[in-house]
Design a protein around this motif. Structure first.
Motif, PDB file in Angstrom:
ATOM      1  N   ALA A   7       8.666 -43.063  27.716  1.00 27.08           N
ATOM      2  CA  ALA A   7       7.621 -41.953  28.321  1.00 27.08           C
ATOM      3  C   ALA A   7       6.409 -42.723  29.732  1.00 27.08           C
ATOM      4  N   VAL A   8       6.943 -44.566  29.657  1.00 20.87           N
ATOM      5  CA  VAL A   8       6.093 -45.015  30.866  1.00 20.87           C
ATOM      6  C   VAL A   8       7.609 -45.412  32.112  1.00 20.87           C
ATOM      7  N   ASN A   9       6.441 -44.193  32.599  1.00 20.50           N
ATOM      8  CA  ASN A   9       7.395 -44.789  34.013  1.00 20.50           C
ATOM      9  C   ASN A   9       9.293 -43.853  33.944  1.00 20.50           C
ATOM     10  N   PRO A  10       9.039 -42.828  33.314  1.00 22.11           N
ATOM     11  CA  PRO A  10      10.155 -42.291  32.648  1.00 22.11           C
ATOM     12  C   PRO A  10      11.500 -42.635  34.082  1.00 22.11           C
ATOM     13  N   THR A  11      11.877 -43.502  33.337  1.00 22.93           N
ATOM     14  CA  THR A  11      13.967 -42.676  34.047  1.00 22.93           C
ATOM     15  C   THR A  11      15.139 -41.864  34.197  1.00 22.93           C
ATOM     16  N   ASN A  12      15.071 -41.773  33.046  1.00 23.80           N
ATOM     17  CA  ASN A  12      15.997 -40.454  32.671  1.00 23.80           C
ATOM     18  C   ASN A  12      15.138 -38.857  31.633  1.00 23.80           C
ATOM     19  N   VAL A  13      16.053 -38.026  31.557  1.00 26.52           N
ATOM     20  CA  VAL A  13      15.552 -37.324  31.337  1.00 26.52           C
ATOM     21  C   VAL A  13      14.668 -37.460  30.091  1.00 26.52           C
ATOM     22  N   MET A  14      14.899 -37.720  28.481  1.00 23.61           N
ATOM     23  CA  MET A  14      14.351 -37.345  27.768  1.00 23.61           C
ATOM     24  C   MET A  14      12.978 -38.455  27.481  1.00 23.61           C
ATOM     25  N   PRO A  38      23.363 -43.326  33.496  1.00 26.33           N
ATOM     26  CA  PRO A  38      22.802 -42.744  34.528  1.00 26.33           C
ATOM     27  C   PRO A  38      20.737 -42.647  33.271  1.00 26.33           C
ATOM     28  N   GLY A  39      20.323 -42.594  34.034  1.00 20.49           N
ATOM     29  CA  GLY A  39      18.306 -42.499  33.687  1.00 20.49           C
ATOM     30  C   GLY A  39      18.492 -44.096  33.131  1.00 20.49           C
ATOM     31  N   GLU A  40      19.008 -44.555  32.397  1.00 24.13           N
ATOM     32  CA  GLU A  40      19.051 -46.776  31.441  1.00 24.13           C
ATOM     33  C   GLU A  40      18.379 -47.834  32.807  1.00 24.13           C
ATOM     34  N   LYS A  41      16.875 -48.053  32.462  1.00 25.10           N
ATOM     35  CA  LYS A  41      16.325 -48.810  32.655  1.00 25.10           C
ATOM     36  C   LYS A  41      17.021 -50.404  32.065  1.00 25.10           C
ATOM     37  N   LEU A  42      16.948 -51.429  33.029  1.00 27.45           N
ATOM     38  CA  LEU A  42      16.817 -53.159  32.701  1.00 27.45           C
ATOM     39  C   LEU A  42      15.628 -53.129  31.753  1.00 27.45           C
ATOM     40  N   TYR A  43      14.444 -52.763  32.059  1.00 25.41           N
ATOM     41  CA  TYR A  43      13.281 -53.188  30.369  1.00 25.41           C
ATOM     42  C   TYR A  43      12.639 -52.037  30.442  1.00 25.41           C
ATOM     43  N   HIS A  77       4.843 -35.054  13.709  1.00 24.75           N
ATOM     44  CA  HIS A  77       5.974 -34.489  15.038  1.00 24.75           C
ATOM     45  C   HIS A  77       7.163 -35.329  14.756  1.00 24.75           C
ATOM     46  N   ALA A  78       7.903 -35.622  14.688  1.00 28.44           N
ATOM     47  CA  ALA A  78       9.016 -35.831  14.861  1.00 28.44           C
ATOM     48  C   ALA A  78       9.975 -35.282  15.272  1.00 28.44           C
ATOM     49  N   ALA A  79      10.369 -34.403  15.584  1.00 26.31           N
ATOM     50  CA  ALA A  79      11.914 -33.543  15.532  1.00 26.31           C
ATOM     51  C   ALA A  79      11.839 -33.406  16.786  1.00 26.31           C
ATOM     52  N   ALA A  80      13.085 -33.824  17.575  1.00 17.76           N
ATOM     53  CA  ALA A  80      12.862 -34.141  19.146  1.00 17.76           C
ATOM     54  C   ALA A  80      14.445 -34.571  19.696  1.00 17.76           C
ATOM     55  N   HIS A  81      14.401 -34.238  20.523  1.00 16.03           N
ATOM     56  CA  HIS A  81      15.983 -34.622  21.066  1.00 16.03           C
ATOM     57  C   HIS A  81      15.773 -36.380  21.563  1.00 16.03           C
ATOM     58  N   LYS A  82      16.210 -36.910  21.246  1.00 11.02           N
ATOM     59  CA  LYS A  82      16.127 -38.322  21.581  1.00 11.02           C
ATOM     60  C   LYS A  82      17.421 -39.571  21.884  1.00 11.02           C
ATOM     61  N   HIS A  83      18.647 -38.923  22.121  1.00 16.50           N
ATOM     62  CA  HIS A  83      19.292 -39.587  22.762  1.00 16.50           C
ATOM     63  C   HIS A  83      19.437 -39.781  24.105  1.00 16.50           C
ATOM     64  N   VAL A  84      19.339 -40.740  25.105  1.00 17.37           N
ATOM     65  CA  VAL A  84      19.592 -40.834  26.505  1.00 17.37           C
ATOM     66  C   VAL A  84      20.126 -39.681  27.241  1.00 17.37           C
ATOM     67  N   PRO A  85      22.257 -40.712  26.975  1.00 14.72           N
ATOM     68  CA  PRO A  85      22.768 -39.745  27.768  1.00 14.72           C
ATOM     69  C   PRO A  85      23.279 -38.258  27.588  1.00 14.72           C
ATOM     70  N   LEU A  86      23.165 -38.282  26.351  1.00 16.34           N
ATOM     71  CA  LEU A  86      23.523 -36.987  25.864  1.00 16.34           C
ATOM     72  C   LEU A  86      22.367 -35.619  26.824  1.00 16.34           C
ATOM     73  N   MET A  87      20.639 -35.937  26.638  1.00 14.98           N
ATOM     74  CA  MET A  87      19.888 -35.364  26.940  1.00 14.98           C
ATOM     75  C   MET A  87      20.157 -35.413  28.842  1.00 14.98           C
ATOM     76  N   GLU A  88      20.674 -36.466  29.935  1.00 14.36           N
ATOM     77  CA  GLU A  88      20.600 -35.992  30.698  1.00 14.36           C
ATOM     78  C   GLU A  88      21.865 -35.520  31.030  1.00 14.36           C
ATOM     79  N   ASP A  89      22.590 -34.307  29.968  1.00 15.09           N
ATOM     80  CA  ASP A  89      23.767 -33.753  30.335  1.00 15.09           C
ATOM     81  C   ASP A  89      22.876 -32.455  30.224  1.00 15.09           C
ATOM     82  N   SER A  90      22.695 -32.663  29.263  1.00 15.57           N
ATOM     83  CA  SER A  90      21.665 -31.148  28.994  1.00 15.57           C
ATOM     84  C   SER A  90      20.148 -30.985  28.632  1.00 15.57           C
ATOM     85  N   PRO A  91      19.332 -31.475  30.336  1.00 19.56           N
ATOM     86  CA  PRO A  91      17.815 -31.221  30.358  1.00 19.56           C
ATOM     87  C   PRO A  91      17.047 -30.200  29.865  1.00 19.56           C
TER      88      PRO A  91
END
Length: 635
Positions: free
Chosen positions: A436-443, A567-572, A388-402
């Motif tokens: 997916a670990v301690n997520p800071t963004n919608v994606m 938005p939603g981006e981690k340093l690490y 199962h590889a089907a997914a929306h994965k672009h972090v900034p775009l998903m912030e706008d379309s959660p």
């Protein structure tokens, strides 16, 4: 040159060499026997001697033919060709001696004493055979190597007369591979460039000259050598070297600002000496990663052999590579399920062209959001494995379309897993992410929900083994940083990095695909597989290396600008949750780890999933926070 004319030219050359061999061999034997007779010669002795000509000629030319001496390109001959020629000559002499000895025994047995046969059937002294062999080898090799010497001399003169017009080349590595590459330059009359210097870490080679090219320093001296010899291109040509030293040397080379090429994988060649300039490739950013590419065990992946495999999102950058990796293990059918038909069609065409219809590749268009469409596909093919590889994965775009992210990632995963369970699929593997670990963004939060779905189905399934694979950023995938940097380079810069300290774990697309396929073979049910990805890489370092690879100097020719965290981006990024550390263990492959499952309320998960179709878009973030308590949005 026309093929017929070329064959005619080769035929004439071979005929000339054969005639020369005939004359030399018999001339030498006549002279050596004449000397053995103390220069005594009369008509009878001459006839006796000439009677030896047919079988002497036959044996030598027979062995020359067997050893393909007349098919040797003496213009490029080396030690192997010389040894082969010497061996065939020695065997020819041995055959002549055996013939003489056998004939002498027969002669004595039947008491033949005719005047013309007495000497014909005598064995000559050993010195005659030995001296004849050495002289034949010497004279025939001189004839053969004369043109080679003339050709080398002519090439060297041409090179010196046009040296200012040729590309000046530094070769890293003075071993077998580097020597083979030097020969290739020579064969092609230096039309690809002029190798002016070699460097090698073996200090015993310093001061030596190989095919006229001097070894002028070690690999640490690359920058100084480039300045001294006005180098236009560097070729890395050391097949056997540690990964750390290889990357260190490539860093030295790239920092010079000179174009850098690298030899291909030596395992694909018969020998390192077979290297040619045309096989050299440009150094890629993958060559400069801070860790070697991880190779996984292919034997674990044989569970797809002769089976039907379904790949959702199979036309995407990772999904398409996943299909290519699966195809290597000879499945019966690969079903590509994707909403975008163009990429899927191109992938099918390339797989059909490479594998000639085995495996059979089928395309079905549809969305994982639609359970009914998925069920049609499962009913048609009854796959044994699903990736199962089907997914929306672009972090900034998903912030706008959660809400769209939830419908595609969360509901899509649930629909696909539900079908897999209903139709008795053997293996189901979800492609997840370190976000997916301690997520800071919608994606990242949606992907964490997907992992929970996989663990839920693992609890209730009586047949299907459900697992997830969590990996870092995939170099070269759609939406990743490398394609963005390359596009910015085409426009002359600047390259944009969100923060000077931002780091990411990186892996190549083939690595990601191999890991996913291997996880299906290792899964027992409910696991989240994590790859040991080494040390994270600074994005700014990646940008600097890419600029240098393009022949520019960072911050001088091409600038790097820092735009601030999105938005939603981690340093690490993190690869595992704190709660997963306890109980985490290695698989048989020490590069792959399995995290321990976390506790969650399955009923709450199912209630939220059932509410998705009726959800209002503005409720999307609250939905994720309720399912993923550690979802900490960053604005």
């Amino acid at each position: 040159m026309d093929n017929k004319l070329y064959k005619k030219k080769i035929s004439k050359r071979n005929l000339a060499l054969l005639l020369i061999d005939f004359l030399v061999i018999n001339f030498v034997y006549i002279i050596m026997v004449y000397i053995h007779w103390n220069f005594r010669m009369d008509a009878t002795l001459l006839v006796r001697l000439l009677l030896r000509v047919p079988y002497i000629t036959l044996f030598y030319l027979l062995f020359y033919t067997v050893f393909k001496i007349y098919k040797t390109a003496w213009r490029y001959a080396g030690l192997y060709e010389v040894i082969t020629y010497a061996l065939s000559t020695i065997l020819g002499t041995a055959a002549v001696w055996v013939c003489d000895y056998t004939a002498m025994k027969i002669n004595r047995a039947v008491i033949v004493d005719a005047p013309l046969t007495r000497l014909y059937f005598n064995v000559l002294p050993f010195s005659v055979y030995l001296d004849s062999t050495l002289i034949i080898m010497f004279l025939c090799l001189i004839v053969r190597l004369a043109y080679r010497s003339f050709y080398i001399f002519k090439n060297e003169q041409d090179r010196r007369s046009h040296v200012s017009e040729l590309k000046q080349i530094l070769i890293i590595g003075a071993g077998e591979a580097g020597t083979g590459l030097l020969r290739d330059f020579q064969k092609n009359s230096y039309k690809f460039g002029n190798p002016v210097a070699l460097v090698d870490d073996d200090r015993s080679k310093l001061g030596m000259s190989i095919n006229g090219t001097p070894v002028v320093g070690t690999c640490n001296d690359i920058e100084a050598v480039c300045k001294k010899y006005n180098i236009d291109e560097i070729i890395f040509c050391i097949p056997s070297i540690s990964d750390d030293r290889r990357r260190e040397i490539l860093d030295f080379a790239v920092k010079t600002g000179v174009s850098v090429k690298i030899a291909p994988d030596i395992s694909s060649l018969d020998s390192a000496a077979d290297l040619t300039y045309k096989e050299m490739r440009n150094v890629d950013i993958l060559d400069l990663l801070s860790r070697p590419e991880i190779k996984l065990n292919p034997d674990v992946c044989k569970y797809v052999t002769d089976k039907t495999v379904l790949v959702t999102g199979g036309g995407g950058s990772i999904g398409s590579e996943l299909c290519r990796q699966i195809a290597r293990y000879n499945p019966e059918t690969i079903v590509i399920f994707d909403i975008y038909e163009n990429n899927a069609y191109e992938l099918k065409s390339s797989l059909d062209l490479k594998y000639f219809g085995k495996p059979k590749v089928e395309i079905r268009i549809g969305s994982v959001r639609e359970y009914a469409r998925l069920k049609e596909v499962f009913e048609e093919f009854h796959p044994s494995s699903v990736f199962h590889a089907a997914a929306h994965k672009h972090v900034p775009l998903m912030e706008d379309s959660p809400y769209e992210a939830i419908k595609n990632n969360v509901l899509g995963t649930y629909n696909t897993a539900l079908c897999a369970n209903e139709y008795g699929v053997d293996n189901f593997v979800l492609l997840s992410t370190d976000k997916a670990v301690n997520p800071t963004n919608v994606m990242g939060a949606t992907k964490r929900c997907c992992e929970l779905i996989i663990q839920h189905f693992s609890k209730i399934s009586t047949h299907t083994k459900f697992a997830a694979v969590r990996f870092g950023n995939v170099l070269g995938s759609n939406g990743s940083v490398i394609p963005l940097f390359k596009e910015q380079l085409k426009k002359g810069g600047p390259l944009t990095v969100t923060h000077p300290d931002i780091t990411r774990y990186f892996m190549t697309i083939p690595e990601a695909a191999q890991l996913v396929v291997q996880a299906g073979g290792l899964a027992k049910g409910g696991e989240i597989f994590v790859l040991d990805m080494g040390e994270p890489v600074k994005i700014v370092t990646l940008a600097e290396k890419l600029i240098r690879l393009s022949g520019f100097e960072p911050y001088v020719d091409i600038d790097i600008q820092f735009t601030g965290l999105r938005p939603g981006e981690k340093l690490y990024e993190e690869l595992i949750l704190p709660s997963e550390k306890e109980g985490m263990h290695k698989t048989d492959n020490h590069k792959i780890f399995i995290t321990s499952p976390t506790d969650f309320d399955d009923d709450v998960l199912l209630e939220h999933i059932k509410s998705i179709p009726e959800m209002k878009p503005e409720e999307a973030r609250q939905f994720l926070k309720e399912l993923v308590p550690n979802f900490n949005e960053k604005k």
